[in-house]
Design an enzyme around this catalytic site. Sequence first.
Site, PDB file in Angstrom:
ATOM      1  N   VAL A   1     -96.304 -97.875  25.055  1.00 22.33           N
ATOM      2  CA  VAL A   1     -95.990 -96.649  25.788  1.00 22.33           C
ATOM      3  C   VAL A   1     -97.102 -96.383  26.787  1.00 22.33           C
ATOM      4  CG1 VAL A   1     -95.845 -94.140  25.603  1.00 22.33           C
ATOM      5  CG2 VAL A   1     -94.547 -95.576  24.025  1.00 22.33           C
ATOM      6  N   LYS A   2     -96.727 -96.218  28.050  1.00 22.91           N
ATOM      7  CA  LYS A   2     -97.678 -95.817  29.086  1.00 22.91           C
ATOM      8  C   LYS A   2     -97.551 -94.319  29.298  1.00 22.91           C
ATOM      9  CE  LYS A   2     -98.523 -94.677  33.591  1.00 22.91           C
ATOM     10  NZ  LYS A   2     -97.925 -93.520  34.338  1.00 22.91           N
ATOM     11  N   GLN A   3     -98.675 -93.612  29.219  1.00 24.30           N
ATOM     12  CA  GLN A   3     -98.654 -92.164  29.292  1.00 24.30           C
ATOM     13  C   GLN A   3     -99.851 -91.672  30.103  1.00 24.30           C
ATOM     14  OE1 GLN A   3     -97.309 -89.181  29.582  1.00 24.30           O
ATOM     15  NE2 GLN A   3     -96.263 -89.448  27.594  1.00 24.30           N
TER      16      GLN A   3
ATOM     17  N   CYS B   1     -93.727 -93.410  30.366  1.00 24.05           N
ATOM     18  CA  CYS B   1     -93.223 -92.270  29.604  1.00 24.05           C
ATOM     19  C   CYS B   1     -93.902 -91.003  30.130  1.00 24.05           C
ATOM     20  CB  CYS B   1     -93.568 -92.517  28.125  1.00 24.05           C
ATOM     21  SG  CYS B   1     -92.763 -91.462  26.951  1.00 24.05           S
TER      22      CYS B   1
ATOM     23  N   LEU C   1     -92.593 -98.690  28.100  1.00 27.34           N
ATOM     24  CA  LEU C   1     -91.973 -97.488  28.643  1.00 27.34           C
ATOM     25  C   LEU C   1     -92.995 -96.671  29.409  1.00 27.34           C
ATOM     26  CD1 LEU C   1     -89.280 -95.920  28.775  1.00 27.34           C
ATOM     27  CD2 LEU C   1     -90.179 -94.468  26.951  1.00 27.34           C
TER      28      LEU C   1
END
Length: 350
Positions: free
Chosen positions: A236-238, A200, A198
């Site tokens: 999760v990519k943030q 995100c 995601l």
Amino acid sequence: MTDVQGLPGDEAKDLPAHTAQGIPKEDLVLPGPDFVDRTVAATDRTPRVLRNLQSLFDHGRPAGTGHVSILPVDQGVEHSAASAFAANPRYLDPRNIVELAVEGGCNAVAGTLGVLGAVSRRYAHRIPFIVRLNHNELLTYPNHYDQIMFGNVEQCFDLGAAGVGATVHFGSEQSDRRLREAGEVFARAHELGMFTVLWCCLRNSAFKKDGVDHSVSADLTGQADHLGVTIEADIVKQNQPENNGGYPALGFGGTDRLLYDRLTTDHPIDLTRRQAANCCMGRVGLINSGGASAGQGDLAQAVRTAVINKRAGGTGLITGRKAFQRPTDEGIELLHAVQDVYLDDGITVA
């Protein structure tokens, strides 16, 4: 190997020596060569998902560390092909994109359905593919910043993708619908045996207040991470946090003073640890964005981001424009420098 500990400039001594405050590393589920066996195998993921996720961790220069270095090239849609590739038009050819990921020692390459599908028979068995399915195209005028699906999960499966990615811009008017769509995409991807990523991020002009951009605050991005793992993102990519206190500054949502007084500090490692903690205390991998290319200084900045991510307990870095918007040999050098952070046993979890 690059002297990674000497690259972050004024923080060269502070970042490697910092002791995390608030959430101790002992409370985290940390990356490692046995991460899939130790952590993911206990979940509801199918054996096929476990196999594809293991293939991600077993590929590229970081193989066997539990960390990942991913090359993402979907900017031809998100930022227009002109703005993405004018600096290096050879990457309009998907073959050159995948070759950069292979030569750069990446664990995977992420891109659009059309880009990866154009070369899938040549490369899908050589490096894990992650197809990012939804995008915000920039030809609608005025632009409405709405992510739309550019394909379906079955197409990703057919081209041999190991993983599927989707984007939710939390805080935007369409975020509720995007979250539902991403959840449906992830459920179907898991049925077919692909892992999920995601993108995100936060996007709302109201998040900027008094000269501070709270779309990169630790509390708001951390909550976005928590929502991401709720729809069963495996990674999760943030964006890495740059400040904290978004909730009290904006006066909305729910928070607790303990988050600011006890659970974190203003140090970048502690802020990023807050993000990792909201990824089920590390049971879901946190990868940070390498950010836009600013030219000179990109290498040092990318290494700094990787050091912070690793010491915070993160899983890796996703580095695109800093790598492909420069000559190929320089792009490979930058990717290797990032990977050297995760290969360096001297850079430990804070």
